[in-house]
Design an enzyme around this catalytic site. Sequence first.
Site, mmCIF file in Angstrom:
data_model
loop_
_atom_site.group_PDB
_atom_site.id
_atom_site.type_symbol
_atom_site.label_atom_id
_atom_site.label_comp_id
_atom_site.label_asym_id
_atom_site.label_seq_id
_atom_site.Cartn_x
_atom_site.Cartn_y
_atom_site.Cartn_z
ATOM 1 N N SER A 1 0.864 -1.191 0.000
ATOM 2 C CA SER A 1 0.000 0.000 0.000
ATOM 3 C C SER A 1 0.892 1.228 0.000
ATOM 4 O O SER A 1 1.484 1.580 1.024
ATOM 5 C CB SER A 1 -0.919 0.008 1.231
ATOM 6 N N LYS B 1 -7.205 1.826 -2.842
ATOM 7 C CA LYS B 1 -6.861 1.331 -1.500
ATOM 8 C C LYS B 1 -6.685 2.490 -0.529
ATOM 9 O O LYS B 1 -7.111 2.415 0.643
ATOM 10 C CB LYS B 1 -5.574 0.499 -1.574
ATOM 11 N N LYS C 1 0.451 5.365 8.455
ATOM 12 C CA LYS C 1 1.167 5.528 7.186
ATOM 13 C C LYS C 1 0.202 5.725 6.026
ATOM 14 O O LYS C 1 0.401 6.580 5.164
ATOM 15 C CB LYS C 1 2.068 4.312 6.949
#
Length: 296
Positions: free
Chosen positions: A96, A171, A240
């Site tokens: 990701s 995502k 993150k």
Amino acid sequence: MMKIGFIGLGNMGKPMAMNLLKAQCDLTINDVNQSIMEELSAMGAKTAATPAELARKVDIVITMLPNGNIVEQVVNGPQGILAAAQPGLCILDMSSVAPGFTRKMADLAAKKQVDYMDAPVSGGVKGADAGTLTIMAGGASEVVAKCRPILEILGGKIYEVGAVGAGDAVKMINNLLLAVNMAATAEAFTLGAKIGLDPKVMFDVISTSSGNSYALEAKMQNFVFKGAFEPGFMIDLQYKDLELAVQTGKESKVPLMIANVVQQLYGQAQAAGLGKEDISAIIKPLENLTGIQVRM
């Protein structure tokens, strides 16, 4: 038989690689954790000492890594994939990372005549174990088609969402919503418990009402109510992913006021030493402040 490489055998990558082995794929692995390498080698995986060595042996390289800096080192470092890649190799990044970063890596790969696609996942460790991940594939249709048999081993739902970087974009948006929903659910249930409501009553009512969400059904029921906060999806990774959204918002001139506030809540949880716990542990600082616990 297509030869597959897998780099990144962490909480998600290890069970994904194991599913490829169970499907009798020709698999070569690389990871900084030698004990996991040895464990999967005993199950039939071949090993490579570096990403470059691995790239020489396979047709497709899957990367499942914690962040963009590590992806860049693995792909483009001195001992990275591109240092040894031959034309026709395909890099399938399931990490990701930011959409712009993925496009940058794809451009570097193209100079070596290497195909590149992104395919981040949703479903957590449970989905990785079961091979039921939701996969968001971004890339040229012929590259996605080449990788689809592999994706079908790893996931239950595969969405072809657009060009390179589109998978990471979808995502990123999904994880932004997850972060916000989890923070709101934790706050709401803490308030309810503080004023005397039974968490089970709240869950039963809200799960069939307009306040329902994945955070409520999966995270509250399976983590918070049990007082079990093993990830799952770590707070460090959620922070993150929020940073990816915040930075993309700045680049796109889209104000993300809610995302910025929610990121600070996850930062607060990190400061409390909860970074390696599941995102549902975001409720713990609230519980500490209010002197109650939301448990069944």
